[in-house]
Design a protein around this motif. Structure first.
Motif, PDB file in Angstrom:
ATOM      1  N   ASN A   1      -4.163  -7.012  -1.943  1.00 30.48           N
ATOM      2  CA  ASN A   1      -3.421  -5.931  -2.584  1.00 30.48           C
ATOM      3  C   ASN A   1      -2.042  -6.411  -3.035  1.00 30.48           C
ATOM      4  OD1 ASN A   1      -2.438  -3.491  -3.452  1.00 30.48           O
ATOM      5  ND2 ASN A   1      -3.036  -2.358  -1.635  1.00 30.48           N
TER       6      ASN A   1
ATOM      7  N   THR B   1      -0.529   1.101   6.047  1.00 29.66           N
ATOM      8  CA  THR B   1      -0.107  -0.137   5.382  1.00 29.66           C
ATOM      9  C   THR B   1       0.779  -0.971   6.290  1.00 29.66           C
ATOM     10  OG1 THR B   1      -0.221   0.931   3.222  1.00 29.66           O
ATOM     11  CG2 THR B   1       1.118  -1.050   3.378  1.00 29.66           C
TER      12      THR B   1
ATOM     13  N   GLY C   1       0.820  -1.192   0.000  1.00 32.97           N
ATOM     14  CA  GLY C   1       0.000   0.000   0.000  1.00 32.97           C
ATOM     15  C   GLY C   1       0.861   1.251   0.000  1.00 32.97           C
TER      16      GLY C   1
END
Length: 702
Positions: A603, A580, A559
């Motif tokens: 992700n 993150t 992230g």
């Protein structure tokens, strides 16, 4: 290095290779071109057999009767001495008796001509009253020590000057008749430097085992009516000559008995065309008491020499300029102690600047070296213009520069070695890629950060605290260090950045400081490799020592974070800040509730290929409100006990969680019987048994 450089400089002084001679001579020539000797009117003249004289009087050689006429006219004017920069080694071919062998004449005419006086006899008669010096040449090859008449004596002060003078083996003197009649006989030969330039004129040379004077020395002796040459050699044995005293004049010399000539530019007053003397156009008062040199500037007579001022000059001009220099006392010389001063400059300057280059930065040492070299060059120039001393600035400057260069290279290599050591040592505390990045981009060493997308790995070692309580802490530390060393090494092999170590846990960051487009793939592959090692390491410790070394739990997430240097003015840390990182930490800790060893977010998985995973569920982590889809890798070396590598049965059962909870429970009960140790099968079966449907899992603990 400074000692080596000093040794090189001393060797250059001792060996004096041709290159160094050329450089030194070029500097001395430049001195003269910038600051030539100022001409002062003194009683020294050149009687020039120039092109105009050849046109008016006739081609060369002129009859000796004409030369005798020239001598008589000069003697009548009351000159102090006349020196001939001309060689009279053969009988005059224009004498009457010589012409009888050429002409066919009647007997009566032959008797008449035979009765005429011989030209050489006329010339000898003109020489008899004195005041005239004849020149002769010497050669290095061949034999024939036919010494001309010696009408002088040498008086030596110190050791013999004979071994130091330039040596020759053969003489080409004037005719014995002329040599005996002359007041003196001097050598015409120059000893030019290796580039052909005449910078020095010898006062004496060695012919066999005898010292013979040069033309200029004899003219100076005869002009004063002196009998002796006083030769002084250095008090230090083996150094050579230092000066020659001729009458009332003391001339400093080189070790070989040469005098340096400080040249002036062309001066009209110095030269009188020979035809004007013969024509009686020069008043006696202008010549009275003068030292005259008879020579030629005519190109066809080939007596031209290279000058330090550039271009060519008649050879007789070098003799004349030295006579002017002696009479005015404006001697140019290179003293015997010059080499000692230059050697001392090399030693002191080389050691000082070499040491400075080893101890200080390149800029400071370079500036000081330039100043010192400039000072050496300036000192050489001042010695020339103020004291007419020739001190060599080239060799000391080169020696100092070599000392600086060698020491700078050594300092650079040493600095590189220290930097390499620091880099390697620093890399034990900070990631090598971060160290390399800082070295290559020192401008990044400033507080602040930038926003970028990264991937993170969080690891933790289960049961480590309880293990510390059971065995010797030193043994645990050794086991932990070996474990951490390999874990970090694996991270570095994927070019990960060690973000921090927290006890038995490590945090690895990807795509910072250097951006990595494939950071998701790197992170997941690194996590799988770390888990593979950790499992094997725990099994090895358990088997070898019987210790329950815990399993490693890993969380992987990607992230956007803020990456940079954080801290204060005294110390800062390179790290990432953002949600993150917290999420990656939660994923690591959630493993202990799920029974898994690796949890990777959707992700991160979105940027990966070639990795087989199975879904864990949509997890709402502790402190979060939004669910995060989480997966468990089951391929690339990480095997789930009892599960096949692609595990289609689990995938089918997981799909039923949201479609048909009843069917899902049946499917997971079947899987539980087949693989009772599968943590995800147990997790979902337990949830279904507790009437929790769907794949949304809310974590109540970290």
């Amino acid at each position: 290095m400074p000692l080596l450089a000093v040794g090189i400089g001393a060797a250059l002084l001792l060996i004096d290779p041709p290159l160094m001679q050329t450089l030194r001579q070029a500097v001395f020539d430049q001195y003269q071109r910038v600051h030539p000797r100022v001409y002062q009117p003194v009683p020294v003249r050149i009687i020039d057999i120039d092109e105009e004289s050849l046109t008016k009087v006739g081609q060369w050689p002129w009859p000796r009767s004409r030369i005798a006429e020239l001598v008589e006219r000069l003697r009548k004017a009351g000159v102090a001495a006349v020196g001939f920069d001309v060689l009279f080694a053969e009988p005059d071919r224009t004498s009457p008796k010589a012409m009888l062998n050429i002409w066919s004449l009647p007997t009566s005419a032959q008797h008449s001509i035979a009765g005429l006086p011989d030209h050489d006899d006329l010339f000898a008669a003109a020489l008899e009253p004195g005041g005239v010096v004849l020149g002769f040449s010497v050669e290095r090859e061949g034999t024939g020590l036919a010494l001309p008449a010696q009408k002088y004596r040498y008086v030596s002060m110190g050791e013999s000057a004979l071994p130091f003078a330039h040596a020759f083996s053969r003489a080409v003197p004037s005719l014995p008749l002329l040599s005996a009649a002359a007041a003196g006989n001097g050598v015409l030969t120059f000893v030019p430097d290796n580039d052909g330039v005449v910078r020095r004129v010898p006062l004496l040379l060695r012919l066999g085992d005898t010292l013979v004077p040069s033309l200029v020395a004899e003219v100076l002796r005869v002009g004063q009516g002196a009998q002796n040459y006083m030769l002084r050699t250095s008090e230090t044995p083996g150094v050579g000559m230092t000066e020659v005293k001729i009458g009332q004049f003391v001339v400093p010399t080189t070790a070989a008995g040469e005098a340096w000539v400080h040249f002036t530019g062309p001066v009209k007053e110095r030269t009188i065309p020979a035809w004007k003397i013969l024509a009686g156009e020069i008043p006696d008062a202008e010549l009275q008491g003068s030292l005259l040199l008879v020579g030629t500037s005519a190109q066809g007579l080939m007596d031209l020499r290279f000058s330090p001022l550039g271009g060519v000059m008649p050879g007789v001009e070098a003799h004349a300029q030295l006579l002017e220099q002696v009479l005015t006392g404006s001697h140019l010389y290179r003293p015997a102690w010059a080499n000692s001063i230059e050697a001392l400059t090399i030693v002191i300057g080389g050691l000082a600047l070499g040491t400075l280059a080893l101890m200080t930065g390149a800029l400071v040492s370079a500036l000081v070296t330039l100043l010192v070299i400039g000072g050496v060059i300036w000192a050489g120039w001042l010695a020339f213009i103020d004291h007419r001393l020739l001190l060599d600035p080239v060799t000391p400057a080169l020696g100092i520069f070599v000392a600086f260069s060698l020491s700078s290279v050594m300092h650079h290599l040493s600095t590189e070695r220290r930097q390499r050591f620091v880099r390697e040592a620093f890399s034990r505390y900070v990631s090598p890629n971060l160290v390399t990045y800082i070295v290559e981009h020192p401008d990044q060493l400033e507080l602040g950060g930038k926003r970028q997308e990264c991937s993170f790995i969080f690891t933790d070692l289960a049961g480590f605290t309880s293990l510390m309580e059971k065995i010797d802490p030193a043994e645990v530390v050794a086991l932990l260090n070996a474990y951490l060393d390999q874990m970090i090494s694996i991270a570095f092999s994927f070019n990960g950045t060690l973000e921090r170590i927290i006890g038995d846990a490590v945090v690895i960051m990807f795509s910072a400081p250097v951006q990595q487009p494939d950071h998701r793939q790197r992170a997941l592959s690194c996590a799988i490799a770390m888990q593979r090692f950790a499992s094997r390491y725990a099994d090895d410790i358990r088997g070898a020592k019987g210790l329950a070394f815990g399993q490693t739990r890993i969380g992987v997430h990607s992230g956007t974070v803020i990456v940079g240097n954080f801290g204060g003015s005294h110390m800062f840390d390179y790290r990432a800040l953002g949600d993150t990182i917290n999420t990656a930490s939660r994923l690591e800790s959630v493993n202990k509730h799920l029974g898994t060893r690796i949890c990777v977010s959707e992700n991160t998985l979105s940027g990966c290929t070639g990795v087989v995973t199975r879904p864990v569920g949509r997890l709402v982590l502790k402190g979060k409100t939004e669910p995060l889809m989480v997966f468990q890798p089951i391929h690339n070396g990480l095997e789930v006990p009892g599960a096949p590598l692609d595990d289609p049965e689990y995938a089918a059962a997981y799909a039923l969680l949201t479609q048909d909870p009843v069917a899902a429970r049946v499917a997971f009960e079947q899987l539980a019987r087949e693989r009772p140790e599968d943590p995800l099968v147990r997790l979902h079966l337990q949830r279904l048994q507790e009437n929790q449907t769907g794949d949304l899992i809310v974590m109540s603990e970290k």
